[in-house]
Scaffold this motif. Structure first.
Motif, mmCIF file in Angstrom:
data_model
loop_
_atom_site.group_PDB
_atom_site.id
_atom_site.type_symbol
_atom_site.label_atom_id
_atom_site.label_comp_id
_atom_site.label_asym_id
_atom_site.label_seq_id
_atom_site.Cartn_x
_atom_site.Cartn_y
_atom_site.Cartn_z
ATOM 1 N N ASP A 93 0.837 -1.201 0.000
ATOM 2 C CA ASP A 93 0.000 0.000 0.000
ATOM 3 C C ASP A 93 0.871 1.250 0.000
ATOM 4 O O ASP A 93 2.022 1.229 0.463
ATOM 5 C CB ASP A 93 -0.927 -0.005 1.203
ATOM 6 N N SER A 110 3.136 0.897 -5.840
ATOM 7 C CA SER A 110 1.986 1.126 -4.974
ATOM 8 C C SER A 110 0.780 0.321 -5.423
ATOM 9 O O SER A 110 0.460 0.256 -6.618
ATOM 10 C CB SER A 110 1.634 2.613 -4.964
ATOM 11 N N LEU A 111 0.086 -0.274 -4.441
ATOM 12 C CA LEU A 111 -1.175 -0.964 -4.700
ATOM 13 C C LEU A 111 -2.369 -0.119 -4.262
ATOM 14 O O LEU A 111 -3.481 -0.622 -4.136
ATOM 15 C CB LEU A 111 -1.192 -2.319 -3.984
ATOM 16 N N GLY A 112 -2.134 1.170 -4.025
ATOM 17 C CA GLY A 112 -3.220 2.071 -3.652
ATOM 18 C C GLY A 112 -3.250 2.350 -2.166
ATOM 19 O O GLY A 112 -2.355 1.966 -1.403
ATOM 20 N N ASP A 139 -10.080 -4.523 -6.018
ATOM 21 C CA ASP A 139 -9.210 -3.570 -6.701
ATOM 22 C C ASP A 139 -7.736 -3.887 -6.473
ATOM 23 O O ASP A 139 -6.906 -3.672 -7.369
ATOM 24 C CB ASP A 139 -9.515 -2.153 -6.221
ATOM 25 N N LYS A 140 -7.389 -4.374 -5.308
ATOM 26 C CA LYS A 140 -5.992 -4.733 -5.034
ATOM 27 C C LYS A 140 -5.541 -5.865 -5.962
ATOM 28 O O LYS A 140 -4.416 -5.870 -6.464
ATOM 29 C CB LYS A 140 -5.812 -5.160 -3.579
ATOM 30 N N ALA A 164 -4.935 -4.390 -9.382
ATOM 31 C CA ALA A 164 -3.714 -3.578 -9.405
ATOM 32 C C ALA A 164 -2.470 -4.456 -9.409
ATOM 33 O O ALA A 164 -1.525 -4.215 -10.175
ATOM 34 C CB ALA A 164 -3.697 -2.632 -8.206
ATOM 35 N N LEU A 178 0.390 -5.129 -12.392
ATOM 36 C CA LEU A 178 1.816 -4.957 -12.128
ATOM 37 C C LEU A 178 2.598 -6.205 -12.518
ATOM 38 O O LEU A 178 3.671 -6.116 -13.140
ATOM 39 C CB LEU A 178 2.025 -4.650 -10.640
#
Length: 453
Positions: A42, A62-64, A107-108, A111, A115
């Motif tokens: 994160d 970054s994963l948010g 969402d993770k 993401a 990546l």
């Protein structure tokens, strides 16, 4: 990217309990000059990774933002109460329900999957409570290494011998008849828990989501992460963990400790420790939320130790308003809202006993430096570490973890300080953990993986 690239991708939840060990291992690999190191977590963890400047360095992805409900430190008071309540079963149920996310983070997942598609890592290394990383690795057929600060039986409970204590029960290996009955009932209820409407509905939604992503439903199996992992790195040793057979891929390495000192400029605290030859260190974890009564009880424990021992207490700033006025505090008590490095503190020879919450990292790190302990278990797995500490002769557990009883805590601390066997056993496990290899062994095992050849 071409096949010649041997990129390593670390993935971690942001919680300190699982993040710190992965950060230390990534830094060790960078220190050795390992190229193409990436670390995904994160956004809140960006600074921790970007300050790794040894060797080749580590690039951050970054994963948010962090889900405020995902970290126990951010739970509301009701969830905290449920997770730390007296009933071991109800606390276990509450924690599992709160963390149950068969959709793998939504969402993770997307993401991280994007990546991974971009980077094409040869190997992934991620924490053992990371369903997002697991699903991506399984779906992309990427070899992976599991990192776990928890006891190996916590991961491999389905393969433990009959009669082995179920995780989160806090039961000993050698049980009385009532304890054996309690253990069996706990296992049965855990097996049936997912039939509860509040668990069944999200499980069915998760299966639907898996179909949308075209992921096999067997990826949701509790054993998938162990069965498919190339390596499982656990940061304990047998002797602290109860003995049971594990496959060759399990490696018990002891605590993951970086090069020390971590905070060489912390001269003021170092001078204070140097000036006090016998110090009780109190660190009850970042999650603990003490009441006013409990804060005053700890102050009274320190007052009763005055003249014989100093006390260093790491008490978060958000709870310090519960303290008595400064001029009423005992002279032997030093309170810090944060210590730059708990490891530096535990390594100091003046620390004679560690009063902790029994978290997996705190438990093993304290013993890595030969410090016997008094444990006030906070929640679920803390009870498992606490009973193993008692059985291995390195610690005592308070009688009632739901409060802080001055007489009981003082009695336990005094027993540990005055009974040489606690220190001797702690020093024994300090040697065993060092022999297990720690961060150096973790780096060696990762670099020896066939995926990197």
């Amino acid at each position: 990217m071409g096949e010649s690239r041997k990129l390593l991708l670390f993935v971690s939840n942001p919680g300190e309990g699982v993040f710190n060990s992965l950060r230390v291992i990534a830094a060790e690999l960078a220190r050795r000059g390992t190229q193409d190191l990436w670390f995904a977590s994160d956004e809140a963890r960006r600074a921790d990774i970007e300050k790794i400047d040894e060797g080749s360095g580590v690039r951050f992805a970054s994963l948010g933002e962090t889900d405020p409900n995902s970290s126990p430190a951010d739970w509301d008071d009701e969830m905290y109460r449920l997770a730390t309540q007296r009933s071991r079963w109800k606390a276990h149920h509450a924690v599992v329900r709160r963390g149950f996310d068969p959709k793998g983070g939504g969402d993770k997942y997307l993401a991280l999957d994007a990546l991974v598609e971009e980077l094409e890592p040869a190997l992934m290394i991620f924490d053992s409570v990371n369903p997002v990383a697991l699903l991506v690795a399984l779906n992309r057929r990427i070899p992976f290494v599991l990192s776990s600060p928890f006891l190996p039986s916590n991961l491999y409970i389905a393969k433990t011998p009959r009669g082995f204590p179920m995780l989160h029960t806090g039961l000993p290996l050698n049980m009385s008849f009532p304890q054996r009955v309690s253990n069996i009932m706990f296992k049965v209820r855990a097996g049936l828990m997912f039939l509860h409407p509040k668990m069944l509905k999200p499980a069915l939604e998760g299966l639907s989501y898996m179909r949308q992503l075209q992921l096999p439903r067997e990826f949701l199996s509790p054993s998938a992460k162990i069965d498919r992992a190339d390596l499982v790195l656990c940061y304990t040793v047998f002797g602290l963990e109860y003995p049971f057979p594990v496959p060759d891929k399990f490696h018990l390495l002891g605590a993951i400790i970086p090069p020390l000192p971590e905070a060489p400029d912390d001269d003021d605290l170092s001078r204070w420790l140097d000036a006090n030859p016998s110090v009780v260190y109190i660190g009850l974890g970042t999650i603990s939320r003490l009441t006013g009564h409990e804060v005053h009880a700890v102050v009274e424990v320190a007052r009763r130790l005055e003249g014989r021992h100093a006390v260093l207490w790491k008490l978060p700033s958000g709870q310090q308003h519960l303290l008595p006025p400064r001029d009423e505090l005992p002279a032997n008590l030093r309170i810090e809202s944060w210590v730059p490095s708990q490891l530096d503190v535990l390594a100091h020879p003046s620390i004679k006993v560690f009063f902790s919450h029994g978290g997996a990292n705190a438990f093993h790190e304290g013993l890595y430096f030969g410090k016997p302990q008094v444990i006030r278990p906070l929640w679920v797995d803390c009870y498992d570490q606490a009973i193993r500490g008692v059985d291995s002769g390195v610690s005592l557990t308070v009688d009632d973890p739901q409060t802080i009883d001055v007489e009981d805590v003082l009695d336990k601390i005094t027993q540990v300080l005055n009974t040489p066997s606690f220190r001797e056993r702690a020093e024994h496990f300090a040697r065993v953990q060092r022999e297990a290899g720690g961060v150096r062994a973790a780096a060696d095992l990762i670099l020896a993986n066939l995926a990197l050849k």
